[in-house]
Design a protein around this motif. Structure first.
Motif, mmCIF file in Angstrom:
data_model
loop_
_atom_site.group_PDB
_atom_site.id
_atom_site.type_symbol
_atom_site.label_atom_id
_atom_site.label_comp_id
_atom_site.label_asym_id
_atom_site.label_seq_id
_atom_site.Cartn_x
_atom_site.Cartn_y
_atom_site.Cartn_z
ATOM 1 N N ARG A 89 50.856 28.391 30.221
ATOM 2 C CA ARG A 89 50.470 27.300 31.289
ATOM 3 C C ARG A 89 50.614 27.842 32.971
ATOM 4 N N ALA A 90 51.943 28.295 32.476
ATOM 5 C CA ALA A 90 52.687 29.056 34.377
ATOM 6 C C ALA A 90 51.737 30.212 34.335
ATOM 7 N N LEU A 91 51.031 30.701 34.536
ATOM 8 C CA LEU A 91 50.088 31.489 35.001
ATOM 9 C C LEU A 91 48.952 30.992 35.347
ATOM 10 N N ARG A 92 48.544 30.383 36.445
ATOM 11 C CA ARG A 92 47.113 29.761 37.274
ATOM 12 C C ARG A 92 46.438 30.285 37.365
ATOM 13 N N SER A 93 47.058 31.691 38.128
ATOM 14 C CA SER A 93 45.640 32.818 38.547
ATOM 15 C C SER A 93 46.125 34.174 38.830
ATOM 16 N N VAL A 94 44.895 35.188 38.376
ATOM 17 C CA VAL A 94 44.569 36.634 38.699
ATOM 18 C C VAL A 94 44.598 36.934 40.210
ATOM 19 N N ALA A 95 45.303 38.060 40.103
ATOM 20 C CA ALA A 95 44.566 38.492 41.274
ATOM 21 C C ALA A 95 44.931 39.187 41.548
ATOM 22 N N PRO A 96 43.976 40.802 42.501
ATOM 23 C CA PRO A 96 44.017 42.097 42.574
ATOM 24 C C PRO A 96 45.786 41.979 43.680
ATOM 25 N N MET A 97 46.611 43.583 43.350
ATOM 26 C CA MET A 97 47.849 43.933 44.060
ATOM 27 C C MET A 97 46.276 45.251 44.923
#
Length: 100
Positions: A89-97
């Motif tokens: 629930r704490a992981l809201r999004s995933v984005a490339p670095m």
């Protein structure tokens, strides 16, 4: 598939159908922690199961590059986050670095 930790569908679906497919994959494979389904609107729909069995959804972001993230990569990141003790629930999004 019976022993998979992460399942990824190949067929892109409309967002609502992709959400349903994620639920179906996780319901049909109780040992699976994460499932990703490409959608036709953005990038993909990713669901991750918590300790109680509840499913949380993570939104992949394109980041500054604008390149879409692979459902395989997002599913892998979400799985790694969950098994390392991170709350789904704490992981809201995933984005490339950005690369240096």
């Amino acid at each position: 598939m019976e022993h998979a930790d992460v399942l990824v569908s190949r067929l892109p679906l409309p967002p609502e159908s992709a959400h349903r497919r994620v639920h179906e994959l996780l319901a049909g494979h109780p040992g699976c922690l994460a499932a990703a389904v490409p959608d036709t609107a953005t990038t993909c729909v990713v669901g991750v199961r918590d300790r109680t069995g509840a499913v949380s959804f993570v939104r992949p972001d394109r980041g500054g590059s604008g390149a879409a993230l692979s459902p395989h990569a997002v599913g892998s990141v979400v799985h790694a986050w969950a098994v390392s003790g991170g709350s789904p629930r704490a992981l809201r999004s995933v984005a490339p670095m950005p690369r240096r």
